[in-house]
Design an enzyme around this catalytic site. Sequence first.
Site, short mmCIF file in Angstrom:
data_model
loop_
_atom_site.label_atom_id
_atom_site.label_comp_id
_atom_site.label_asym_id
_atom_site.label_seq_id
_atom_site.Cartn_x
_atom_site.Cartn_y
_atom_site.Cartn_z
N THR A 90 0.82 -1.21 0.00
CA THR A 90 0.00 0.00 0.00
C THR A 90 0.86 1.26 0.00
OG1 THR A 90 -1.43 1.30 1.47
CG2 THR A 90 -0.14 -0.39 2.52
N ASP A 91 0.29 2.35 -0.50
CA ASP A 91 1.02 3.63 -0.46
C ASP A 91 1.15 4.14 0.98
OD1 ASP A 91 -1.64 4.36 -0.03
OD2 ASP A 91 -1.71 5.87 -1.63
N GLU A 92 0.37 3.54 1.90
CA GLU A 92 0.41 4.02 3.29
C GLU A 92 1.77 3.77 3.95
OE1 GLU A 92 -3.15 3.48 5.62
OE2 GLU A 92 -4.37 3.27 3.82
N TYR A 147 -1.57 -0.36 11.19
CA TYR A 147 -1.78 -1.02 9.89
C TYR A 147 -0.61 -0.74 8.95
CZ TYR A 147 -3.31 -1.45 5.03
OH TYR A 147 -3.36 -1.76 3.69
N LYS A 205 2.33 -3.27 7.33
CA LYS A 205 2.54 -3.46 5.89
C LYS A 205 3.99 -3.10 5.51
CE LYS A 205 -0.13 -4.48 3.14
NZ LYS A 205 -0.55 -5.84 2.65
N ASN A 261 -12.04 13.86 1.31
CA ASN A 261 -13.14 13.02 1.78
C ASN A 261 -14.50 13.71 1.63
OD1 ASN A 261 -11.21 11.17 2.42
ND2 ASN A 261 -11.11 11.73 4.59
P1 NAD Z 1 -9.99 -7.01 2.71
O1 NAD Z 1 -9.94 -6.70 4.18
O2 NAD Z 1 -11.21 -6.71 1.93
O3 NAD Z 1 -9.66 -8.55 2.48
C1 NAD Z 1 -8.65 -9.22 3.18
C2 NAD Z 1 -8.87 -10.71 2.98
O4 NAD Z 1 -7.80 -11.39 3.65
C3 NAD Z 1 -10.19 -11.22 3.58
O5 NAD Z 1 -10.83 -12.07 2.68
C4 NAD Z 1 -9.74 -11.98 4.83
O6 NAD Z 1 -10.59 -13.07 5.14
C5 NAD Z 1 -8.35 -12.45 4.42
N1 NAD Z 1 -7.48 -12.69 5.58
C6 NAD Z 1 -7.25 -11.86 6.62
N2 NAD Z 1 -6.43 -12.44 7.50
C7 NAD Z 1 -6.11 -13.65 6.99
C8 NAD Z 1 -5.28 -14.71 7.43
N3 NAD Z 1 -4.60 -14.64 8.59
N4 NAD Z 1 -5.18 -15.82 6.67
C9 NAD Z 1 -5.87 -15.92 5.49
N5 NAD Z 1 -6.69 -14.95 5.03
C10 NAD Z 1 -6.79 -13.82 5.78
O7 NAD Z 1 -8.72 -6.26 2.10
P2 NAD Z 1 -8.51 -5.63 0.66
O8 NAD Z 1 -9.00 -4.23 0.68
O9 NAD Z 1 -9.00 -6.56 -0.37
O10 NAD Z 1 -6.91 -5.56 0.62
C11 NAD Z 1 -6.15 -6.63 0.06
C12 NAD Z 1 -4.68 -6.26 0.12
O11 NAD Z 1 -4.45 -5.06 -0.60
C13 NAD Z 1 -4.18 -6.02 1.53
O12 NAD Z 1 -2.89 -6.59 1.64
C14 NAD Z 1 -4.11 -4.51 1.64
O13 NAD Z 1 -3.09 -4.11 2.54
C15 NAD Z 1 -3.77 -4.12 0.21
N6 NAD Z 1 -4.23 -2.79 -0.21
C16 NAD Z 1 -5.53 -2.42 -0.04
C17 NAD Z 1 -5.97 -1.17 -0.49
C18 NAD Z 1 -7.39 -0.73 -0.36
O14 NAD Z 1 -7.71 0.41 -0.70
N7 NAD Z 1 -8.31 -1.58 0.07
C19 NAD Z 1 -5.05 -0.31 -1.11
C20 NAD Z 1 -3.71 -0.74 -1.27
C21 NAD Z 1 -3.32 -1.98 -0.82
P1 TYD Z 2 -10.66 4.35 4.65
O1 TYD Z 2 -11.65 3.91 3.64
O2 TYD Z 2 -10.71 3.73 6.01
O3 TYD Z 2 -9.22 4.12 3.98
P2 TYD Z 2 -7.74 4.61 4.50
O4 TYD Z 2 -7.81 5.03 5.90
O5 TYD Z 2 -6.93 3.35 4.34
O6 TYD Z 2 -7.34 5.69 3.56
O7 TYD Z 2 -10.75 5.91 4.83
C1 TYD Z 2 -10.61 6.80 3.73
C2 TYD Z 2 -10.65 8.22 4.27
O8 TYD Z 2 -11.97 8.47 4.78
C3 TYD Z 2 -9.72 8.44 5.46
O9 TYD Z 2 -9.17 9.76 5.36
C4 TYD Z 2 -10.61 8.34 6.67
C5 TYD Z 2 -11.94 8.86 6.15
N1 TYD Z 2 -13.15 8.26 6.80
C6 TYD Z 2 -14.15 9.10 7.33
O10 TYD Z 2 -14.05 10.32 7.27
N2 TYD Z 2 -15.24 8.52 7.90
C7 TYD Z 2 -15.39 7.17 7.99
O11 TYD Z 2 -16.42 6.70 8.56
C8 TYD Z 2 -14.38 6.33 7.44
C9 TYD Z 2 -14.50 4.82 7.50
C10 TYD Z 2 -13.27 6.92 6.85
#
Ligand code: NAD
Ligand code: TYD
Length: 342
Positions: free
Chosen positions: A126-128, A154, A158, A253
Amino acid sequence: METILVTGGAGFIGNCFCKLLLKERPEWKVVNVDSLTYAANPNTIKEELNNPNYKFYKTDIRDREAIYKIFEEEKPNIVVNFAAESHVDRSILDPESFLTTNIIGTEVLMDACRKYGIERYHQVSTDEVYGDLPLDRPDLFFHEDTPLHTSSPYSTSKASADLLVLAYFRTYGLPVTISRCSNNYGPYQFPEKLIPLMIYKANHDQKLPVYGEGINIRDWLYVEDHCRGILAVLEKGRVGEVYNLGGHNERNNLYIVKRILSELNKPESLIEHVADRHGHDQRYAIDPAKANKELGWDPITTFEVGIKKTIEWYLSDKGSAWLDECMKQNQEWLVKNYKNRK
Ligand code: NAD
Ligand code: TYD
């Protein structure tokens, strides 16, 4: 024939990636390993389960013995690790599972890769991991060599995993790649994250909780574009390298929340400013030039198209039934996270 082991394939992005592979690489066998935490709704993978090229193991990536058995059975030549605890707010209230799944889970998978041999281990990051950028410096972007400087448990978990992946490359010669992506949106995202939660609330005439002033900026990317980027890294990326994926799509946001309200024809009076997130990152902004130049990757879904498609899906019969189920599953968390923010 490639056998690709995808972890976290019942989650938001991992499932989209499996769907993309089954459609665009029909000769590949896709093995999904997911423990089905609260963030996975079993209905997400219902269609894939009927595909003969798809296999599902309900297994925790921290379970070394079970993971080794799957490697023995399936003999994957590619591993893509999506499995993670992924929600910043949950990591603030309860960090432990973030450290064990996101770091130890990564270690177990890479140990399996070393033991059984693979052609590629890909870490979905992630970019985080770069921390945040100030709001008053729109000229700054995250580059692959921007120092890691994390804010939340988090992002720290990562970043730790990323460092471990690079250590396995340097120390053991494991053929790894890493992609670091900005915020994703699209169908099947668990409604703890901003966009699906706000769509649900707006549609039910509930208050939309915006943290602080709502001026924090995220760089939004449609989930399918992210998945195409990962596939491009697998097929064209150089081993040992990191690739940033993002779409130059920065929005704050408040913009996102107002946009959802306007698409749903709901009043802005539903917006409620609530207490801010601790350590809230101000701005994320990816420079994707390396992925663009080396992989020929470019996002194809504009925000205008993507947000409409996303809202349409959550309001469709299938999407709204899925969202309702997840919301039921998520009640305890919503009380815990929002009760002290008023
Ligand atoms: P999500 O929370 O929707 O899904 C995570 C999945 O991992 C779930 O299906 C969960 O059951 C499974 N999981 C969790 N712990 C586990 C374990 N111990 N063993 C096996 N399975 C397990 O997450 P997402 O949004 O789909 O993110 C997927 C990946 O992409 C993550 O690594 C996250 O850090 C990365 N990512 C997400 C975003 C975003 O915006 N959502 C952006 C950049 C990177
Ligand atoms: P989120 O979807 O949790 O992603 P991330 O924190 O990984 O960027 O949140 C996106 C942005 O929205 C973040 O700046 C936090 C804000 N946010 C709210 O303002 N209200 C909410 O209820 C949630 C879940 C997030």
